[in-house]
Design a protein around this motif. Sequence first.
Motif, short mmCIF file in Angstrom:
data_model
loop_
_atom_site.label_atom_id
_atom_site.label_comp_id
_atom_site.label_asym_id
_atom_site.label_seq_id
_atom_site.Cartn_x
_atom_site.Cartn_y
_atom_site.Cartn_z
N LEU A 120 0.84 -1.20 0.00
CA LEU A 120 0.00 0.00 0.00
C LEU A 120 0.88 1.25 0.00
O LEU A 120 1.96 1.25 0.59
CB LEU A 120 -0.89 0.02 1.25
N ALA A 121 0.38 2.30 -0.67
CA ALA A 121 1.14 3.55 -0.73
C ALA A 121 0.19 4.74 -0.69
O ALA A 121 -0.96 4.63 -1.08
CB ALA A 121 1.98 3.59 -2.00
N VAL A 122 0.69 5.87 -0.20
CA VAL A 122 -0.07 7.12 -0.24
C VAL A 122 0.81 8.19 -0.85
O VAL A 122 1.98 8.34 -0.47
CB VAL A 122 -0.52 7.57 1.17
N VAL A 123 0.25 8.93 -1.84
CA VAL A 123 1.00 10.02 -2.49
C VAL A 123 0.13 11.28 -2.55
O VAL A 123 -1.06 11.24 -2.26
CB VAL A 123 1.43 9.63 -3.92
N GLY A 124 0.74 12.40 -2.97
CA GLY A 124 0.03 13.68 -3.06
C GLY A 124 0.27 14.51 -1.81
O GLY A 124 0.72 13.99 -0.79
N GLY A 125 -0.07 15.79 -1.89
CA GLY A 125 0.23 16.72 -0.80
C GLY A 125 -0.23 16.26 0.57
O GLY A 125 0.48 16.45 1.57
N PRO A 163 1.62 2.84 9.64
CA PRO A 163 3.04 2.51 9.77
C PRO A 163 3.52 1.48 8.74
O PRO A 163 4.72 1.43 8.43
CB PRO A 163 3.17 1.97 11.20
N ASP A 164 2.62 0.68 8.20
CA ASP A 164 3.01 -0.37 7.26
C ASP A 164 2.89 0.08 5.80
O ASP A 164 3.05 -0.72 4.88
CB ASP A 164 2.12 -1.61 7.48
N VAL A 165 2.57 1.35 5.60
CA VAL A 165 2.31 1.85 4.25
C VAL A 165 3.49 2.65 3.73
O VAL A 165 4.20 3.32 4.50
CB VAL A 165 1.01 2.70 4.26
N SER A 189 -0.30 13.37 1.74
CA SER A 189 0.57 12.31 2.28
C SER A 189 1.69 12.89 3.14
O SER A 189 2.42 12.15 3.80
CB SER A 189 1.12 11.42 1.17
N ALA A 190 1.82 14.22 3.17
CA ALA A 190 2.79 14.86 4.07
C ALA A 190 2.23 14.94 5.49
O ALA A 190 2.96 15.26 6.43
CB ALA A 190 3.12 16.26 3.57
N ASN A 191 0.94 14.65 5.67
CA ASN A 191 0.30 14.81 6.99
C ASN A 191 0.87 13.85 8.03
O ASN A 191 0.88 12.63 7.84
CB ASN A 191 -1.22 14.61 6.85
N SER A 192 1.31 14.40 9.15
CA SER A 192 2.02 13.58 10.14
C SER A 192 1.10 12.56 10.80
O SER A 192 1.52 11.44 11.10
CB SER A 192 2.68 14.47 11.19
N SER A 193 -0.16 12.94 11.02
CA SER A 193 -1.10 12.03 11.67
C SER A 193 -1.45 10.86 10.74
O SER A 193 -1.58 9.71 11.18
CB SER A 193 -2.35 12.82 12.07
N LEU A 194 -1.59 11.15 9.44
CA LEU A 194 -1.87 10.09 8.45
C LEU A 194 -0.68 9.13 8.37
O LEU A 194 -0.85 7.91 8.35
CB LEU A 194 -2.14 10.72 7.08
N ARG A 195 0.51 9.68 8.37
CA ARG A 195 1.72 8.84 8.28
C ARG A 195 1.82 7.95 9.52
O ARG A 195 2.17 6.78 9.43
CB ARG A 195 2.97 9.71 8.10
N ALA A 196 1.49 8.53 10.70
CA ALA A 196 1.57 7.76 11.95
C ALA A 196 0.50 6.67 11.99
O ALA A 196 0.72 5.60 12.56
CB ALA A 196 1.42 8.71 13.14
N ALA A 197 -0.66 6.93 11.36
CA ALA A 197 -1.76 5.96 11.38
C ALA A 197 -1.51 4.78 10.45
O ALA A 197 -2.20 3.76 10.54
CB ALA A 197 -3.07 6.65 11.01
#
Length: 326
Positions: free
Chosen positions: A267-272, A284-286, A274-282
């Motif tokens: 799984l991957a997340v891209v686009g502006g 961890p396997d992405v 995807s810089a969000n710290s809470s999304l990145r923390a939620a």
Amino acid sequence: MGSPTLVLGIETSCDETAAAVVTEQGAVLSSVVSSQAALHATYGGVVPEIASRRHLELVAPVVRRALEEAETTLDQVDRVAVTQGPGLVGALLVGLSAAKGIAWAGRLPLVPVDHLEGHVASLYLGPEPLEPPFLCLLASGGHTLLLAVRERGRSERLGTTLDDAAGEAFDKGARLLGLGYPGGAEIDRVAEEGDRAAFPFPVARVPGLDFSFSGLKTALLYAVRELGEDEARRRHSDLAASYQHALVRALTSRLREGAAQTGLERLAVVGGVSANSSLRAALPDVHFAPLDLCTDNAAMIASAARYVQPLPYPSYLGLDAYASAA
Ligand code: KG4
Ligand code: ZN
């Protein structure tokens, strides 16, 4: 050993003037981004006319700096890649014209790149490129897409937003909270001191793998109204944290549902967004791109160009930009 094949990328679809030099193998030799955010902040959003004019002033110096930082010259460049759309047409035309001029002068091929494919291709840059197949959430200021990426340069659209894009929801929420522009990064920053459980904002349930954010935005509007101006200001970090938490829940749950439905394991997340710290923390396997490749940049455009058929010199001179996604 011969010198590596070099792609010069140019991106001017919104309010970032960007140029980059990337090798055919996906090494980023330079990536220069000149943000106009401060220029548009007074107006609370991007003013298209101002953006076009500023791109015109910045595009030549930004390209020059990208070449300098890559320690190369135009003579060494093999191909010119440029964002053709979607985006603000006036802004796109500045980058497209500059790219045509540079390619034409050097008798080089030109590669027109779709901005959204560019965001996905941010994952193919070194030092740890991601290999398809994978499921990709693209969340930017203009789009929210769930994509099944089976091979580089080709993706299948599984879901999209029915109303606002995720980044747009961040930006509009920020405006409701009286935070600055661009709003996503501001909400991210202010939410750090807030309690995300303070306000139980809803996550829309829409059929299939689509998204909807307009109800959430309305819920924030009502909460702010109910609190009154002073109290809303006093509690703006709780409001920001709760609002961000609802957006993150909406995005992560769709990504998980998409993974279950497609059987795609990576799984991957891209686009502006995807810089969000809470999304990145939620998640961890992405897989996330490095922060400087999440928001608009030209390295991702040069990266995507590696999977698009180049237009030979001088067949591209009549090429036009497009405003909306196909
Ligand atoms: O991909 P991008 O740079 O430009 C478009 O293609 O639209 O995305 C810009 C969007 C904006 O809506 C901005 O608010 C959002 O990305 N954004 C963020 C963050 N940084 C940028 N949203 C949430 N948290 C962030 N840290
Ligand atoms: Zn973008």
